[in-house]
Write an enzyme that holds these catalytic residues in place. Structure first.
Site, mmCIF file in Angstrom:
data_model
loop_
_atom_site.group_PDB
_atom_site.id
_atom_site.type_symbol
_atom_site.label_atom_id
_atom_site.label_comp_id
_atom_site.label_asym_id
_atom_site.label_seq_id
_atom_site.Cartn_x
_atom_site.Cartn_y
_atom_site.Cartn_z
ATOM 1 N N CYS A 174 0.881 -1.167 0.000
ATOM 2 C CA CYS A 174 0.000 0.000 0.000
ATOM 3 C C CYS A 174 0.921 1.221 0.000
ATOM 4 O O CYS A 174 2.095 1.115 -0.331
ATOM 5 C CB CYS A 174 -0.951 -0.023 1.187
ATOM 6 S SG CYS A 174 -0.138 0.030 2.798
ATOM 7 N N HIS A 192 40.189 -11.064 4.852
ATOM 8 C CA HIS A 192 41.542 -10.740 5.306
ATOM 9 C C HIS A 192 41.449 -10.037 6.656
ATOM 10 O O HIS A 192 41.039 -8.874 6.743
ATOM 11 C CB HIS A 192 42.241 -9.842 4.275
ATOM 12 C CG HIS A 192 43.712 -9.684 4.487
ATOM 13 N ND1 HIS A 192 44.251 -8.906 5.486
ATOM 14 C CD2 HIS A 192 44.763 -10.214 3.816
ATOM 15 C CE1 HIS A 192 45.562 -8.943 5.420
ATOM 16 N NE2 HIS A 192 45.912 -9.739 4.402
#
Length: 625
Positions: free
Chosen positions: A408, A539
């Protein structure tokens, strides 16, 4: 709760026909302006056009509700119209004309029946020699047969039903100011569940009746208002002070109580929300900012809404709106109002009252409204909305978890297979101001005025058969752009594109399902390959290879299959800091040439293994450009 989900679907369906009301209001306003400038004939045309549309409201509801109940199927809408046409033809031959006029309630009944028949029978396949009657034709055939039966049922009960509706309407009107107060309170409470349209439909389209000079009969506070009933508008006028003044004042209180460092972004977000509430009457972005943080404040808000409506009713103020009680509707419909200008000083008083109550409550009870706690801050959605949609789909449990996607004006209205797969935290991070689970797989996600746009983009992406890979946060902490990594190789994307994290906890988890392709001997980095061939490098820290594995403990080994959220490596944050290394942890796709598009979540606080942070779509041929 399954019944609540079904009511939500009906509430959404009832909204479909309401799209025509703003157009009717504008046409009436143009007619009024033309009349003021002496164009009487043109004004009459415009007003007749608007009233003609009001006369057609039952038919619009039959088609619109059928659309809403059937995921916007044109066959269902046509079936709804066929039903009410049959009703009109059959019943008009039996009952007198003053009883036969279709009402909006009858339109809703035929729309619901058409939607239900479509959902049950549209996919049925008959034997080949009978298939001409299968699919959409079967829906129409069943609808015609049942409409004849329902029409004959209405012949028996319609006079009594009309009397019952009139009695209910008279009783509600007889309640006077208390009835208006009660409506205001309940209306506000039902907004939380998205069910307020059911109550609105009763009051706006069924309470009270008005017969104009031509003999046309109009029912409901809203319809009567636009039809020219001088007594209509009592159930709408009191909402203007709340939406135009009170809730924008709440937005200002939230801004003024936010932290100094977060205030610029809070100001941008909530000035926009305040403007939206003032101009258009869309209030959910403000209301949901305190609904979950302080439910008792929402109860106060509901009671004050009822009080505003009681005051305006007692003062004889009558005003109406076609969409919602914002300034646009206030101005456009002012020519139809009675004592409409009094709403402005009343609104100012309520604005000051709300501002004082909310600032006091936020300070006194340390309510975590947006901007007081960083995790609650909403980001600006306009700039990167398209990029967030894949992450929104992921946070909703993925493509396979979505059964139905509707919207809506202010919220997504969804049906999912498993509610437990929905990631509320991720949705809030992506801009949702509220997530409501109604049971039976029915879920609402409030995104404000972007909801319909998000729905459209979601449907486009769900219809594509593209290869998509989604990644969750590998660390607990904050996500930052890859360009902010204090290492040139990563910052310039020489290793690959991606994002980075500043960890709060020394645990690295798998961001995606796949197998461990490589673990560096120093255990500061690990590579994972997905089944699609996407290579992900994690890493831990910068310049941490020089630690030679000290402070790191690998939990998995090369070749292991891992799933999202599975612990990969533990690391000692204090030890790494002590050795002068940065803890910033990049997560990059090393074969980025295979990626067709990237979607990155807002750079903010994330939860390891839970928050959706990255979604990528691969090239269709599986190779880079």
């Amino acid at each position: 709760m399954n019944q609540l989900g079904s009511l939500q679907q009906l509430s959404r369906a009832i909204m479909q026909p309401l799209m025509i009301l703003p157009a009717i209001a504008v046409v009436l306003f143009v007619g009024y302006v033309l009349n003021c400038f002496g164009f009487v004939e043109a004004s009459t045309w415009m007003q007749s056009s608007a009233k003609g549309l009001l006369d057609m409201m039952p038919y619009l509801f039959a088609a619109g509700v059928a659309l809403g109940m059937s995921n916007n199927s044109g066959v269902a809408a046509m079936s709804g119209l066929l039903g009410i046409f049959i009703f009109y033809k059959l019943v008009s031959e039996v009952l007198p004309t003053n009883v036969v006029e279709p009402t909006i309630l009858i339109g809703i009944v035929f729309g619901m029946m058409a939607g239900a028949i479509h959902e049950r029978f549209h996919a049925i396949k008959l034997p080949e020699y009978m298939q001409i009657f299968g699919g959409a034709r079967l829906v129409v055939l069943i609808m015609i047969v049942l409409s004849v039966a329902l029409s004959f049922l209405f012949i028996q009960i319609l006079p009594g039903l009309n009397n019952v509706i009139q009695i209910i309407g008279h009783e509600i009107m007889a309640l006077g100011s208390f009835g208006v107060f009660l409506y205001g309170v309940v209306h506000r409470v039902l907004i939380v569940f998205g069910l307020h349209h059911l109550l609105n439909n009763l009051v706006w389209f069924h309470v009270g009746s008005f017969t104009d000079a031509s003999g046309s009969v109009y029912t409901g506070d809203m319809v009567r208002f636009f039809a020219g009933d001088p007594t209509a508008g009592g159930f709408m006028a009191g909402l203007f002070p709340i939406t135009m003044f009170a809730l924008p004042a709440v937005a200002m209180a939230i801004i003024h109580e936010s932290r100094e460092d977060l205030r610029p972004k809070v100001k941008k977000t909530y000035l926009t929300a305040a403007g939206s509430s003032f101009l258009t009457g869309i209030t959910e972005p403000i209301e949901f900012a305190f609904l979950f943080a302080a439910p008792y404040l929402f109860i106060v808000h509901a009671l004050l809404t009822g009080l505003a409506m009681w005051i305006t009713f007692e003062l004889g103020i009558l005003h109406g709106f076609s969409f919602s009680a914002g300034a646009i509707d206030y101005i456009v419909n002012l020519h139809l109002a009675n004592k409409g200008l009094l709403l402005l000083p009343i609104g100012i008083v309520f604005g000051l009252l709300y501002y004082g109550i909310f600032r006091f409550a936020i300070q006194k009870y340390q309510i975590p409204t947006p901007g007081r706690v960083e995790a609650t801050l909403l980001d600006d959605m306009a700039g990167d909305l398209l990029h967030r949609v894949p992450l929104i789909i992921q946070a909703l449990g993925g493509k396979d978890n979505l059964v139905e996607v509707q919207a809506c004006i202010t919220r997504l209205r969804l049906r999912v297979r498993q509610e437990k797969k929905i990631d509320r935290h991720a949705l809030r991070m992506l801009g949702a101001v509220g997530v409501l689970r109604l049971g039976g797989g029915h879920v609402q996600v409030v995104f404000g005025t972007y909801s319909e746009f998000i729905r459209d983009e979601m449907l486009k992406r769900l219809q594509r058969d593209s290869k998509q890979v989604s990644l969750v946060a590998p660390l607990q902490g904050r996500m930052i752009p890859i360009e902010d990594v204090p290492d040139t190789i990563f910052a310039k994307k020489l290793v690959g594109d991606g994002v980075a994290f500043i960890p709060d906890k020394g645990e690295l988890v798998a961001p995606v399902a796949g197998f461990v392709r490589h673990i560096y001997p120093t255990m500061h980095a690990i590579g994972i390959e997905t089944k699609e061939g996407v290579e992900v490098l994690l890493h831990i820290g910068i310049e941490t290879s020089g630690l030679n594995g000290s402070g790191f403990q690998s939990i998995v080994k090369e070749g292991d299959q891992v799933k999202p959220g599975q612990l990969l490596i533990k690391f000692d944050m204090a030890y790494i800091k002590k050795r002068g290394c940065s803890l910033v942890t990049p997560m990059v796709i090393t074969n980025s040439n295979r990626i067709a598009s990237w979607s990155k979540a807002p750079f903010t606080i994330v939860k390891k293994g839970q928050t959706s942070v990255l979604s990528i779509v691969l090239h269709e041929d599986g190779h880079g450009g």
